[in-house]
Enzyme design. Structure first.
Site, PDB file in Angstrom:
ATOM      1  N   ASP A   1     -23.523   6.484   1.298  1.00 45.76           N
ATOM      2  CA  ASP A   1     -23.037   7.673   2.004  1.00 45.76           C
ATOM      3  C   ASP A   1     -21.743   8.207   1.389  1.00 45.76           C
ATOM      4  OD1 ASP A   1     -25.036   7.966   3.919  1.00 45.76           O
ATOM      5  OD2 ASP A   1     -24.042   6.691   5.380  1.00 45.76           O
TER       6      ASP A   1
ATOM      7  N   SER B   1       7.606   4.870  -4.563  1.00 43.23           N
ATOM      8  CA  SER B   1       6.799   3.662  -4.739  1.00 43.23           C
ATOM      9  C   SER B   1       6.805   3.205  -6.200  1.00 43.23           C
ATOM     10  CB  SER B   1       5.355   3.952  -4.324  1.00 43.23           C
ATOM     11  OG  SER B   1       4.510   2.924  -4.774  1.00 43.23           O
ATOM     12  N   SER B   2       6.897   1.895  -6.409  1.00 46.03           N
ATOM     13  CA  SER B   2       6.837   1.388  -7.784  1.00 46.03           C
ATOM     14  C   SER B   2       5.483   1.682  -8.427  1.00 46.03           C
ATOM     15  CB  SER B   2       7.117  -0.119  -7.798  1.00 46.03           C
ATOM     16  OG  SER B   2       6.193  -0.792  -6.980  1.00 46.03           O
ATOM     17  N   ASP B   3       4.483   2.003  -7.615  1.00 48.80           N
ATOM     18  CA  ASP B   3       3.163   2.350  -8.154  1.00 48.80           C
ATOM     19  C   ASP B   3       3.040   3.826  -8.514  1.00 48.80           C
ATOM     20  OD1 ASP B   3       1.994  -0.284  -7.818  1.00 48.80           O
ATOM     21  OD2 ASP B   3       2.040   0.093  -5.667  1.00 48.80           O
TER      22      ASP B   3
ATOM     23  N   HIS C   1      -5.992  -7.381  -9.027  1.00 51.51           N
ATOM     24  CA  HIS C   1      -4.938  -6.649  -8.348  1.00 51.51           C
ATOM     25  C   HIS C   1      -5.367  -6.102  -6.979  1.00 51.51           C
ATOM     26  CE1 HIS C   1      -1.446  -3.550  -8.892  1.00 51.51           C
ATOM     27  NE2 HIS C   1      -1.686  -3.786  -7.638  1.00 51.51           N
TER      28      HIS C   1
ATOM     29  N   HIS D   1      -3.363   3.465  -2.526  1.00 48.44           N
ATOM     30  CA  HIS D   1      -3.397   2.110  -3.078  1.00 48.44           C
ATOM     31  C   HIS D   1      -3.308   1.113  -1.928  1.00 48.44           C
ATOM     32  CE1 HIS D   1      -2.779  -1.416  -5.391  1.00 48.44           C
ATOM     33  NE2 HIS D   1      -1.497  -1.538  -5.146  1.00 48.44           N
TER      34      HIS D   1
ATOM     35  N   GLY E   1       0.797  -1.203   0.000  1.00 45.04           N
ATOM     36  CA  GLY E   1       0.000   0.000   0.000  1.00 45.04           C
ATOM     37  C   GLY E   1       0.835   1.259   0.000  1.00 45.04           C
ATOM     38  N   ASN E   2       0.230   2.368  -0.382  1.00 42.61           N
ATOM     39  CA  ASN E   2       0.920   3.650  -0.384  1.00 42.61           C
ATOM     40  C   ASN E   2      -0.085   4.777  -0.566  1.00 42.61           C
ATOM     41  OD1 ASN E   2       0.675   3.575  -3.485  1.00 42.61           O
ATOM     42  ND2 ASN E   2       2.066   1.871  -3.099  1.00 42.61           N
TER      43      ASN E   2
ATOM     44  N   TYR F   1     -25.612  16.730   6.522  1.00 42.72           N
ATOM     45  CA  TYR F   1     -24.900  15.885   7.483  1.00 42.72           C
ATOM     46  C   TYR F   1     -23.659  16.633   7.964  1.00 42.72           C
ATOM     47  CZ  TYR F   1     -22.395  11.845   9.377  1.00 42.72           C
ATOM     48  OH  TYR F   1     -21.727  10.970  10.194  1.00 42.72           O
TER      49      TYR F   1
ATOM     50  N   SER G   1       9.492   3.199  -2.053  1.00 48.00           N
ATOM     51  CA  SER G   1       9.199   1.808  -2.412  1.00 48.00           C
ATOM     52  C   SER G   1       9.725   0.831  -1.369  1.00 48.00           C
ATOM     53  CB  SER G   1       9.852   1.501  -3.767  1.00 48.00           C
ATOM     54  OG  SER G   1       9.551   0.195  -4.182  1.00 48.00           O
ATOM     55  N   GLY G   2       8.884  -0.117  -0.964  1.00 50.34           N
ATOM     56  CA  GLY G   2       9.353  -1.248  -0.170  1.00 50.34           C
ATOM     57  C   GLY G   2       9.843  -0.953   1.224  1.00 50.34           C
TER      58      GLY G   2
ATOM     59  N   HIS H   1      -4.173  -3.321  -0.811  1.00 55.37           N
ATOM     60  CA  HIS H   1      -4.648  -4.669  -1.117  1.00 55.37           C
ATOM     61  C   HIS H   1      -5.544  -5.122   0.040  1.00 55.37           C
ATOM     62  CE1 HIS H   1      -1.384  -5.915  -4.232  1.00 55.37           C
ATOM     63  NE2 HIS H   1      -1.390  -4.612  -4.132  1.00 55.37           N
TER      64      HIS H   1
END
Lengths: 229, 229, 229, 229
Positions: free
Chosen positions: B119, B73-75, B168, B94, B27-28, B226, B44-45, B96
């Site tokens: 909502d 990040s590689s993303d 993914h 991002h 995630g990132n 709200y 990254s990582g 998972h």
């Protein structure tokens, strides 16, 4: 002797309950010093909140206790069989983690349904055949290792660092005990996602070769570009 | 430079494991300063418990590192594609996360089964088509962004601030990194509820337009009533 | 009197919420002093975070309160029936733990699908028949114990230290209250795994006798080689 | 004014995230002082970790703010409708708790499958009909209360202290806000068990009247013998 190895094995064992992979005395981590052929492993039946680094047992590859005041894990012969059969690995983990063990009990491999899987496991995580009655009544724990080696006779243990043992549970491995624990945690998470993927789409197929290659190889091997190395 | 942006991106990244949305390095979160066109993003990582605000990387919209001692990040190319294609958004996440990734792996959208969904998401949360082999072997991370834009070509990204990428995982966005994290947590919760709703009633249909409008619009837009504003 | 017994019963009761087996006032643990025939048990309807060792009630095997300022658990007659019918046991636990209670409500035994189960339970964990209306309207809690004894009329309570009561919940037992709690936690985990095993493979069969024997007997009885004894 | 009521409403609201029943700003608790007809309720859209007792809003039964610097929960009209229609209740809770909301989204009641259910809910927990478009576009939150009252027109709200609102979530009530929170937690747990009960046995039927009576009445009414009173 091998204080550093024992310390790291102790820490890796303690990570198992923290990661939710074991309760009570379940599960164990070992690591090997390839130079001496000695393996550091959790003692049998000791609860994690009572475990200390001094309890870690050193055994040789024939299973003889070389140092330690406790008996090694009853699963030691399985670990040793893996160290003998997979000469590149440095650590082994055994768990009965929830979702992965459900796959093992269902006698099913975990298909590669997504990139979370492919980032660590280069294809389906296989499930061994069940041991036959003779293998069970004989050197059971050693035979558990043997059937894992048999399952990997045509697979690459570096690319798929884990297995389900039918009716039983999970073994993972890695370059170190720490990496094997990491793989055990990911295997459990991947099993959980695969379980639900099938409930949501009963006709889903494993991901294609292109995406499997992309994700595995962006983290592993010469062309890897994930992380800081 | 942009210390405030980096600090907020750091805090938003740290929220991911706390909210149970990621483990390990998964995630990132990124956020953009639209004035300069610079994006702050997780390296990254790097594990979350080792991450510091100084590790946050600044890149421009072409992906050039402008500041930082680590690789982004590689993303990152996916994030950048979203910032280019969705000019109003300020943050991207991002993950998972468990249930949402199960939907992504099942290649299924998350239908709007209730007001918890409505909502925040004004209709089904779509799932992209799988990338084809050429897109995977090419500029994979950028193409992941492109297929998200394609999926939203006739949708309003402000009204549906998240997507499943087939096989993914999850991308969400918002006015800030913090809002994108908030949307990621709600998307996961909504996925969990949708999963069980279908198990309980396999012929259930999405909620009607009236209730979807009511709940979305009581929280968003000019008639919202709200909250405290 | 029996301060040590009361202390251990207090601690065992406090373990139930910590192990995630109960919420609020649900569940209870007792232990017996076989020399005097006195049973220490949780008081009825007291929340765990308000429970103290002084609240533990002592009753005799006929249910008369011998010591204590509170009423004993409403389930006391079930505990007493088990102590009378199973003369070797030293502790009893009652829970409504999540997965196990789902099996009880489904009126189904938990089949032995793997070694996690076989390590503690030497075969399927049975489910009682439902009580009939007369048994329910009469001495309900005592009859709950009687139907458990009936269920074990041809089973060995030492080898299968737990049962599901149809429509209701779980009772486990052991040499002590602590061991009974341990068995309750394992029963819940085993139920969770069995639940998912069936979802993953609807035609799965229980494990064979050889593996059941191997795992149960490596931990129990004369040939046991698990642990440090 | 009514400081004690506001303090208890504050504490009851804070219990919701601690019991895992809400995240972010979701959910709300109110309680009424029947002597003055004033209701203390959570403000709209405030996160639990920022909520203080001073933020609690006092409204009268027509919804006029009598005290407080924030706007009351947007669900206030539903709470008020319940206080008007159920004159004996003292507290109301609204959540979108996971399993219960799945039942609500599936437009299904929760059948009484076991004694855990019967201990608190004297029969199935009903699900309202969906509101029609006119009810949604009109006084939506008030109409949500009205359809709950309609659902209970031939039920006893004291014996079944909770309801699922179709496509939406959960409302529970009790003599106080604290008791309503208690009922909300039990309703969620009961929903979780019912969900799995059906997965384990798709032909299971609700429990019989005798066991339902036994468990409900041993805790409630004149013949109750559970607890210390």
């Amino acid at each position: 002797m091998l204080e550093e190895l024992k310390q790291s094995v102790y820490e890796s064992n303690m990570a198992l309950p923290r990661l939710g992979l074991v309760i009570f005395t379940w599960g164990n981590v070992s690591a090997i010093d390839r130079a001496t052929g000695l393996v550091a492993i959790k003692p049998s039946g000791v609860e994690y909140d009572e475990l200390t680094v001094d309890d870690i047992v050193l055994v040789d590859l024939d299973g003889n206790v070389v140092e330690g005041h406790l008996r090694p894990s009853s699963d030691t012969p399985t670990h040793l069989e893996l160290y003998r059969g997979f000469p590149e690995i440095g650590g082994v983990v055994h768990t009965h983690s929830n979702y992965a063990t459900a796959f093992a009990q269902a006698c099913r491999e975990i298909p590669a349904y997504g990139t979370t899987h492919a980032d660590t496991f280069y294809g389906a995580i296989p499930c061994t055949r069940p041991l036959d009655d003779e293998e069970i009544r004989g050197a059971y724990e050693k035979n558990t290792g043997t059937v894992i080696l048999e399952t990997f006779s045509e697979k690459d243990e570096a690319a798929i660092p884990g297995v389900l043992v039918a009716n039983h549970g999970v073994f993972t491995w890695g370059k170190s005990g720490k990496e094997a624990v990491h793989n055990a945690a990911i295997l459990e998470r991947v099993a959980e996602m695969a379980y639900r993927t099938e409930q949501l789409n009963s006709s889903i197929k494993p991901i294609g070769k292109a995406i499997l290659n992309k994700h595995y190889l962006r983290k592993h091997g010469k062309g890897a570009y994930y992380g800081q190395k």
